[in-house]
Design an enzyme around this catalytic site. Sequence first.
Site, PDB file in Angstrom:
ATOM      1  N   ASN A   1       0.824  -1.200   0.000  1.00 33.47           N
ATOM      2  CA  ASN A   1       0.000   0.000   0.000  1.00 33.47           C
ATOM      3  C   ASN A   1       0.862   1.256   0.000  1.00 33.47           C
ATOM      4  O   ASN A   1       1.872   1.325   0.700  1.00 33.47           O
ATOM      5  CB  ASN A   1      -0.914   0.004   1.229  1.00 33.47           C
TER       6      ASN A   1
ATOM      7  N   GLU B   1     -12.350  -7.544  -3.631  1.00 32.60           N
ATOM      8  CA  GLU B   1     -11.887  -7.757  -2.260  1.00 32.60           C
ATOM      9  C   GLU B   1     -13.040  -8.156  -1.340  1.00 32.60           C
ATOM     10  O   GLU B   1     -14.188  -7.846  -1.594  1.00 32.60           O
ATOM     11  CB  GLU B   1     -11.234  -6.482  -1.723  1.00 32.60           C
TER      12      GLU B   1
END
Length: 305
Positions: free
Chosen positions: A119, A238
């Site tokens: 990330n 997700e």
Amino acid sequence: MRSQFPTYGRSELGVWNAAVGAANHELPLVADIERGLDSQEFKAFIQPKIHLPDRQVVGGELLARWNHPTRGFLPAGEFIPVMVRHGLIDSLLWSLFEQALTLQENLKCTDVLVPISLNMHPEQLANNNLVARLVNEIEKNNVSHNSIIFEILESATLPVSSDACKNALHLRRAGCGLSLDDFGSGYSALERLIVLPFTEVKLDRTFVQRIQDDFQVEAVISCALTLTEKLGMSLVVEGVETALQYQRLTQLGVQYAQGYFFARPMPSEIFIEYCGKFGRATSRGGTRLLSECERSVSWSPTYKA
């Protein structure tokens, strides 16, 4: 003599005092985080990315966990917001990045090499020195660039700057993947798809959680799949947690997903074993990589400064 400091009305003063109080309340946690960074207590856990037709692993998202000496393993929500507010997020990125490079080196000992995602905050993407150093470290450690993917949070409401666009192109030309995370959770998703050269889009988990109850959600997922295919990107859904969600996504033609239904985030050594059992080579994975021709092509994004 006139004061150099601003004056506040009663309501403004209350807001100011509340902000100062909140900051002061966080100071012990900030000191503890800094100690934890120095002591290398922040560990990488990896959640597999799955190819739905055969349920093989084609990648992994690296997630931060704090192995606190007295509180045990803490999830990212316990510390990342504080890190962002107090300028510690770069230190966390470097700690996780080094662990990602080590993981890729260890994966070379197996028959499978899958890309690992990290990330990245939009502010970090706009940091020229940071991005240049990331690319240099990948090269210095002899790690294939296409085995590293940087996920940019769509939900962060920062504008896309010219530096962010240039750095995104730098990462792409180097062969790294670029993923738009939490797609559909913020207002600027479509704009960012246009201005940044993404290879992958990750659909926010809120959509799959409603898939069995709302036909409109299925329509949105189908449209997202068509959009990403038209743009030459991969779509990853997700938050898959049930067999029914898995079945519906497969029926809709979705190829890639993550979620507890397949596997929870796991330590690096367990992820290596997981890849050995269910792994797939990078060249067949879910992330579209730049060809040598594409890397040499100039790209002029449209951006808002």
